[in-house]
Motif scaffolding. Sequence first.
Motif, PDB file in Angstrom:
ATOM      1  N   GLN A   1       7.737   5.405  -4.910  1.00  0.00           N
ATOM      2  CA  GLN A   1       8.162   5.912  -3.611  1.00  0.00           C
ATOM      3  C   GLN A   1       7.952   7.413  -3.443  1.00  0.00           C
ATOM      4  OE1 GLN A   1      11.934   4.417  -2.148  1.00  0.00           O
ATOM      5  NE2 GLN A   1      11.819   2.610  -3.451  1.00  0.00           N
ATOM      6  N   GLY A   2       7.489   8.103  -4.461  1.00  0.00           N
ATOM      7  CA  GLY A   2       7.249   9.539  -4.360  1.00  0.00           C
ATOM      8  C   GLY A   2       8.427  10.342  -4.881  1.00  0.00           C
ATOM      9  N   ASP A   3       8.126  11.513  -5.473  1.00  0.00           N
ATOM     10  CA  ASP A   3       9.190  12.340  -6.037  1.00  0.00           C
ATOM     11  C   ASP A   3       9.224  13.750  -5.454  1.00  0.00           C
ATOM     12  OD1 ASP A   3       6.870  13.298  -7.137  1.00  0.00           O
ATOM     13  OD2 ASP A   3       7.412  12.904  -9.210  1.00  0.00           O
ATOM     14  N   PHE A   4       8.658  13.915  -4.247  1.00  0.00           N
ATOM     15  CA  PHE A   4       8.761  15.190  -3.554  1.00  0.00           C
ATOM     16  C   PHE A   4      10.122  15.293  -2.871  1.00  0.00           C
ATOM     17  CE2 PHE A   4       4.207  14.564  -3.850  1.00  0.00           C
ATOM     18  CZ  PHE A   4       3.703  15.838  -4.058  1.00  0.00           C
ATOM     19  N   ASN A   5      10.746  16.450  -2.958  1.00  0.00           N
ATOM     20  CA  ASN A   5      11.983  16.662  -2.199  1.00  0.00           C
ATOM     21  C   ASN A   5      11.646  16.609  -0.714  1.00  0.00           C
ATOM     22  OD1 ASN A   5      13.790  18.729  -0.602  1.00  0.00           O
ATOM     23  ND2 ASN A   5      15.010  18.040  -2.344  1.00  0.00           N
ATOM     24  N   THR A   6      12.271  15.696   0.008  1.00  0.00           N
ATOM     25  CA  THR A   6      11.890  15.439   1.392  1.00  0.00           C
ATOM     26  C   THR A   6      12.183  16.623   2.298  1.00  0.00           C
ATOM     27  OG1 THR A   6      12.258  13.072   1.072  1.00  0.00           O
ATOM     28  CG2 THR A   6      12.217  13.881   3.345  1.00  0.00           C
ATOM     29  N   ARG A   7      13.348  17.229   2.150  1.00  0.00           N
ATOM     30  CA  ARG A   7      13.672  18.394   2.973  1.00  0.00           C
ATOM     31  C   ARG A   7      12.634  19.487   2.784  1.00  0.00           C
ATOM     32  NH1 ARG A   7      18.234  21.733   0.483  1.00  0.00           N
ATOM     33  NH2 ARG A   7      16.492  21.899  -0.989  1.00  0.00           N
ATOM     34  N   ASP A   8      12.318  19.809   1.526  1.00  0.00           N
ATOM     35  CA  ASP A   8      11.373  20.885   1.258  1.00  0.00           C
ATOM     36  C   ASP A   8       9.973  20.541   1.764  1.00  0.00           C
ATOM     37  OD1 ASP A   8      13.458  22.199   0.062  1.00  0.00           O
ATOM     38  OD2 ASP A   8      12.813  21.788  -1.998  1.00  0.00           O
ATOM     39  N   ALA A   9       9.593  19.275   1.640  1.00  0.00           N
ATOM     40  CA  ALA A   9       8.273  18.866   2.116  1.00  0.00           C
ATOM     41  C   ALA A   9       8.165  19.059   3.632  1.00  0.00           C
ATOM     42  CB  ALA A   9       8.010  17.409   1.745  1.00  0.00           C
ATOM     43  N   LEU A  10       9.188  18.633   4.355  1.00  0.00           N
ATOM     44  CA  LEU A  10       9.152  18.745   5.815  1.00  0.00           C
ATOM     45  C   LEU A  10       9.146  20.206   6.266  1.00  0.00           C
ATOM     46  CD1 LEU A  10      11.653  15.909   6.761  1.00  0.00           C
ATOM     47  CD2 LEU A  10       9.163  15.871   7.035  1.00  0.00           C
TER      48      LEU A  10
ATOM     49  N   PHE B   1       0.815  -1.218   0.000  1.00  0.00           N
ATOM     50  CA  PHE B   1       0.000   0.000   0.000  1.00  0.00           C
ATOM     51  C   PHE B   1       0.847   1.265   0.000  1.00  0.00           C
ATOM     52  CE2 PHE B   1      -4.044  -1.949   2.087  1.00  0.00           C
ATOM     53  CZ  PHE B   1      -4.199  -2.772   0.987  1.00  0.00           C
ATOM     54  N   GLU B   2       1.991   1.221   0.648  1.00  0.00           N
ATOM     55  CA  GLU B   2       2.805   2.428   0.739  1.00  0.00           C
ATOM     56  C   GLU B   2       3.475   2.759  -0.595  1.00  0.00           C
ATOM     57  OE1 GLU B   2       2.951   4.515   3.153  1.00  0.00           O
ATOM     58  OE2 GLU B   2       2.039   3.394   4.806  1.00  0.00           O
ATOM     59  N   THR B   3       4.052   1.754  -1.263  1.00  0.00           N
ATOM     60  CA  THR B   3       4.848   2.055  -2.468  1.00  0.00           C
ATOM     61  C   THR B   3       4.685   1.038  -3.587  1.00  0.00           C
ATOM     62  OG1 THR B   3       6.801   0.838  -1.668  1.00  0.00           O
ATOM     63  CG2 THR B   3       6.623   3.175  -1.040  1.00  0.00           C
ATOM     64  N   ASP B   4       3.652   0.205  -3.527  1.00  0.00           N
ATOM     65  CA  ASP B   4       3.492  -0.868  -4.510  1.00  0.00           C
ATOM     66  C   ASP B   4       4.772  -1.696  -4.589  1.00  0.00           C
ATOM     67  OD1 ASP B   4       2.078  -2.421  -6.263  1.00  0.00           O
ATOM     68  OD2 ASP B   4       2.493  -1.190  -8.021  1.00  0.00           O
TER      69      ASP B   4
ATOM     70  N   GLY C   1      10.682  11.494  -1.668  1.00  0.00           N
ATOM     71  CA  GLY C   1       9.743  10.542  -1.082  1.00  0.00           C
ATOM     72  C   GLY C   1       8.327  11.069  -1.185  1.00  0.00           C
ATOM     73  N   ALA C   2       7.499  10.709  -0.223  1.00  0.00           N
ATOM     74  CA  ALA C   2       6.103  11.110  -0.218  1.00  0.00           C
ATOM     75  C   ALA C   2       5.965  12.582   0.149  1.00  0.00           C
ATOM     76  CB  ALA C   2       5.323  10.244   0.763  1.00  0.00           C
ATOM     77  N   TRP C   3       4.790  13.146  -0.126  1.00  0.00           N
ATOM     78  CA  TRP C   3       4.562  14.569   0.153  1.00  0.00           C
ATOM     79  C   TRP C   3       4.667  14.887   1.640  1.00  0.00           C
ATOM     80  CZ3 TRP C   3       0.795  15.703   3.572  1.00  0.00           C
ATOM     81  CH2 TRP C   3      -0.242  14.771   3.748  1.00  0.00           C
ATOM     82  N   ALA C   4       4.414  13.897   2.497  1.00  0.00           N
ATOM     83  CA  ALA C   4       4.449  14.135   3.936  1.00  0.00           C
ATOM     84  C   ALA C   4       5.807  13.842   4.559  1.00  0.00           C
ATOM     85  CB  ALA C   4       3.375  13.303   4.642  1.00  0.00           C
ATOM     86  N   GLY C   5       6.833  13.649   3.732  1.00  0.00           N
ATOM     87  CA  GLY C   5       8.182  13.503   4.247  1.00  0.00           C
ATOM     88  C   GLY C   5       8.634  12.091   4.513  1.00  0.00           C
ATOM     89  N   GLU C   6       7.803  11.096   4.204  1.00  0.00           N
ATOM     90  CA  GLU C   6       8.232   9.720   4.409  1.00  0.00           C
ATOM     91  C   GLU C   6       9.167   9.284   3.284  1.00  0.00           C
ATOM     92  OE1 GLU C   6       3.805   9.460   5.906  1.00  0.00           O
ATOM     93  OE2 GLU C   6       4.766  10.308   4.126  1.00  0.00           O
ATOM     94  N   ILE C   7      10.088   8.390   3.644  1.00  0.00           N
ATOM     95  CA  ILE C   7      11.153   7.982   2.731  1.00  0.00           C
ATOM     96  C   ILE C   7      11.154   6.462   2.602  1.00  0.00           C
ATOM     97  CG2 ILE C   7      13.653   8.010   2.324  1.00  0.00           C
ATOM     98  CD1 ILE C   7      13.748  10.414   4.296  1.00  0.00           C
ATOM     99  N   GLY C   8      11.402   5.973   1.394  1.00  0.00           N
ATOM    100  CA  GLY C   8      11.719   4.569   1.221  1.00  0.00           C
ATOM    101  C   GLY C   8      10.539   3.665   0.913  1.00  0.00           C
ATOM    102  N   GLN C   9      10.824   2.386   0.830  1.00  0.00           N
ATOM    103  CA  GLN C   9       9.859   1.400   0.359  1.00  0.00           C
ATOM    104  C   GLN C   9       8.706   1.167   1.325  1.00  0.00           C
ATOM    105  OE1 GLN C   9      11.383  -2.072  -1.700  1.00  0.00           O
ATOM    106  NE2 GLN C   9      13.451  -1.239  -1.648  1.00  0.00           N
TER     107      GLN C   9
END
Length: 351
Positions: free
Chosen positions: A130-139, A122-125, A175-183
């Motif tokens: 895995q999402g293409d938002f820049n994690t630093r900027d999202a957080l 469910f998280e990343t198929d 990663g995801a828009w909410a700052g999560e990273i990885g599989q």
Amino acid sequence: MRTIPVLATLLLLIPASLAAQGCGGSFDSFVKGLRAEALARGHPPAVVDAFFRGARHDGAVLRADRAQGVFRRTFLDFSRALISADRMRKGTDHARRHDALFDRAEREYGVSRGILLAFWAFETDFGAVQGDFNTRDALITLAHDCRRPDLFRPQILAALELARRGEFDPDRTTGAWAGEIGQVQMLPADILERGVDGDGDGRVTLKTSVPDAILSGARLLRDLGWRAGQPWLQEVVVPGDFDWAKSGLDKELSVGDWAALGITPRNGPLPRDLRAALLLPQGRKGPAFLAYPNFRVLFGWNKSFVYVTTAAYFATRLTGAPVYAAGNPDPALSGDQMIDLQRRLSARGHD
């Protein structure tokens, strides 16, 4: 979305004048405040400068945060959308391909492969999306926003610590828009406290390493309270003359008491010596489940009721349970009807 107080003790070390910086206002001033906080914590100036250099406000993150309408869908609609024949096949294939890894996760952390496979799916198929938002900027964007700043501000400090260790590139980590990273989509604080080097290469790389991702997810669930060897959700049959007021996650009985009230399993025996709640995700005319203590643990992974229930059900399917008896539930309320009902209940003094 998970709330992990991993940096609570570190935040106590920050001068009150810095820790008290509010949300909102000028974004540039907000970032300067974060830099000052990081330096006050003793991070090397070069690391701090590299981390915050180029940080930008990401409007797409806020739009994604405000547009989570998917969680207003009913359990039947949501589960049918997420649990496709292809996803079932992939889950079975991955269980077989990584059999030794899932055995290790259960042996070391007590977590069923079904649950780990369900969240991975469910998280990343299974790592594919895995999402293409820049994690630093999202957080930083979400911490600057005044809806949930207390959740996201500590995650910035956690990402900075990962950068200091060489495990986070502020310009390239996505990663995801909410700052999560990885599989398995873990927040930076999760990674700091519960990341596992599953492949033995000396690094925790949740984006590219399946062993790191699966074992880190297992450790997180263990730390959230998962009980080894216990079930989480089991479909049951409820007699037609049942007292429906006894249903709901706020009401628990022993399994023996539920059996005495006429509750019977659709698949396998009822476990002994456990307490459970009767869960009716679409009312008395839809599917019925007994939710065991491990089910509640899953809300530490995601707060959405429909997401958690669907993941828990998918996990039972991946471990041999049949397709639920969908029944014929009454039509669900629309989003506007839900809001209207909540307002009416609130006006009468209900939560």
